[in-house]
Design an enzyme around this catalytic site. Sequence first.
Site, PDB file in Angstrom:
ATOM      1  N   HIS A   1      -7.528  -5.782  -0.944  1.00 16.85           N
ATOM      2  CA  HIS A   1      -6.266  -5.131  -0.572  1.00 16.85           C
ATOM      3  C   HIS A   1      -5.600  -5.809   0.627  1.00 16.85           C
ATOM      4  O   HIS A   1      -4.524  -5.397   1.052  1.00 16.85           O
ATOM      5  CB  HIS A   1      -6.542  -3.656  -0.248  1.00 16.85           C
ATOM      6  CG  HIS A   1      -5.318  -2.811  -0.123  1.00 16.85           C
ATOM      7  ND1 HIS A   1      -4.353  -2.728  -1.104  1.00 16.85           N
ATOM      8  CD2 HIS A   1      -4.874  -2.006   0.892  1.00 16.85           C
ATOM      9  CE1 HIS A   1      -3.382  -1.913  -0.715  1.00 16.85           C
ATOM     10  NE2 HIS A   1      -3.678  -1.462   0.484  1.00 16.85           N
TER      11      HIS A   1
ATOM     12  N   ASP B   1      -8.050  -5.360  -6.257  1.00 18.43           N
ATOM     13  CA  ASP B   1      -7.521  -4.389  -5.295  1.00 18.43           C
ATOM     14  C   ASP B   1      -7.642  -2.974  -5.862  1.00 18.43           C
ATOM     15  O   ASP B   1      -7.140  -2.670  -6.945  1.00 18.43           O
ATOM     16  CB  ASP B   1      -6.056  -4.724  -4.997  1.00 18.43           C
ATOM     17  CG  ASP B   1      -5.448  -3.841  -3.905  1.00 18.43           C
ATOM     18  OD1 ASP B   1      -6.128  -2.908  -3.435  1.00 18.43           O
ATOM     19  OD2 ASP B   1      -4.291  -4.106  -3.526  1.00 18.43           O
TER      20      ASP B   1
ATOM     21  N   SER C   1       0.832  -1.203   0.000  1.00 16.74           N
ATOM     22  CA  SER C   1       0.000   0.000   0.000  1.00 16.74           C
ATOM     23  C   SER C   1       0.875   1.265   0.000  1.00 16.74           C
ATOM     24  O   SER C   1       1.751   1.412  -0.850  1.00 16.74           O
ATOM     25  CB  SER C   1      -0.944  -0.045   1.205  1.00 16.74           C
ATOM     26  OG  SER C   1      -1.950   0.930   1.146  1.00 16.74           O
TER      27      SER C   1
END
Length: 474
Positions: free
Chosen positions: A451, A358, A294
């Site tokens: 995610h 994602d 991320s």
Amino acid sequence: MGCDCDKSFSTNYMVLNPEEVGLFDLINMLFSSNIEKRKFVDSSEVEEQDFWRRWIMFISIVVQKLLLFFSKPMSIFGSAIEFFLNLLSINGNLASLLLNLVQGKVTMPDKNSASFLSFIGNVDKRVKLDRSIKPGDNERYFGALSMMASKVAYENKAYIETVVTDHWKMEFLGSYDYWNDYQGKATTQAFICYDKNEVQDTIVVSFRGTEPFDADAWCSDFDLSWYEIDGLGKIHGGFMKALGLQKSKGWPKEITKQEPSCRPLPLAYYAIRDMLRELLSKNERAKFILTGHSLGGAMAILFPAILALHEETWLLKRLEGVYTFGQPRVGDDKFVEVMEKKFKEHEVKYFRFVYCNDIVPRLPFDNSELMFKHFGKCLYFNSLYQGKVVAEEPNKNYFSPLHSIPMRINSVKELIRSFTLAYKKGPDYREGGLLRVFRIIGLIAPGISAHSTQDYVNSTRLGSSNVLSHPKTL
């Protein structure tokens, strides 16, 4: 006007300052191309004719404003959830907790202990490396190690040290908090470890990603400010600030020890760079890798960009590779061109993992309103963890009516898979109730549940052999 900071390091810029915005002024921006009079927008341009760009600026500021307003409640709520999850874990389960409560034998969790797990750690509790993936397995080993390092980076120092030394049998070099000049607090975290094996000595630098209840980290993600740096291109401002952009000087090559500073903690880029200089100078066979999930992935790919800006040729030659997971876009076409050239010149490998739907790798948008681009080869994995190498992940900007129904059908398959995968692949792939809650949320918002670190760990273990064991195909 706007942020009280020196922007002479940037040839062009657009800086958003949500702290200074008023509702009327913000709404008025949508109907007026003159942004020079908006004190919450500091731009090298006096006008912004494109309505949709102004709309994106509007959304960015509103989201940041809300995050700043709710930052304390978010932090308290997140801490309470983490405390409760660890309370359950340390006492066995809910029934044992209630029994201990009646008997006055409740064990209370210590958030600084090696057994305390973050919210993300409670979603996926695995700590051991997959021993079937050996150091000699080319990039597959680094991919699997990098993802586990990216996952563990969300935890406290004692936990990370225990995992690195006891489970991975590696040398723990430290876990650090780093200062963000623009947010005026320590919002960036990273840890460093040393993997010494018969194949190669490798220093692993892992940047922590966005924690679910950390408003500061979310502000870095949603801060669509950008700076154009001569010789490097336009870069996402929030990510640069998190890595160590200086409010007073931008990106000077060195920070002199004589320079007066009100920072109680160092800036991430400079501290990590200096540590790598020292460590690598002591071992000629050692190299280093950069990784993160991320927001951590964004900082991992931005780090070598600043090395290139500072002409740190020696360090770039010692960079084995960059491995990112669910990484958002960082820069524009110029940034892509420069980084591809630098990585080719110094033979740096760059692997960008994307799992299925994602949403984060599909942000900020790659369209006519925004200039953000990905580069390098994308290692894309579907919901069966089947991987393939592509130039760009499918449905690259996420919000597509054509993909809406297929994404939700896929989310149903992921929910079913959460009950069956452990029977097919073993207990390491068992999913807990917390992750299944996210799978259910994924029926409505597929990109959020996709995610999770769980799916990225599974991708490196179950699906990476066909795309990483043959690096020449990249």
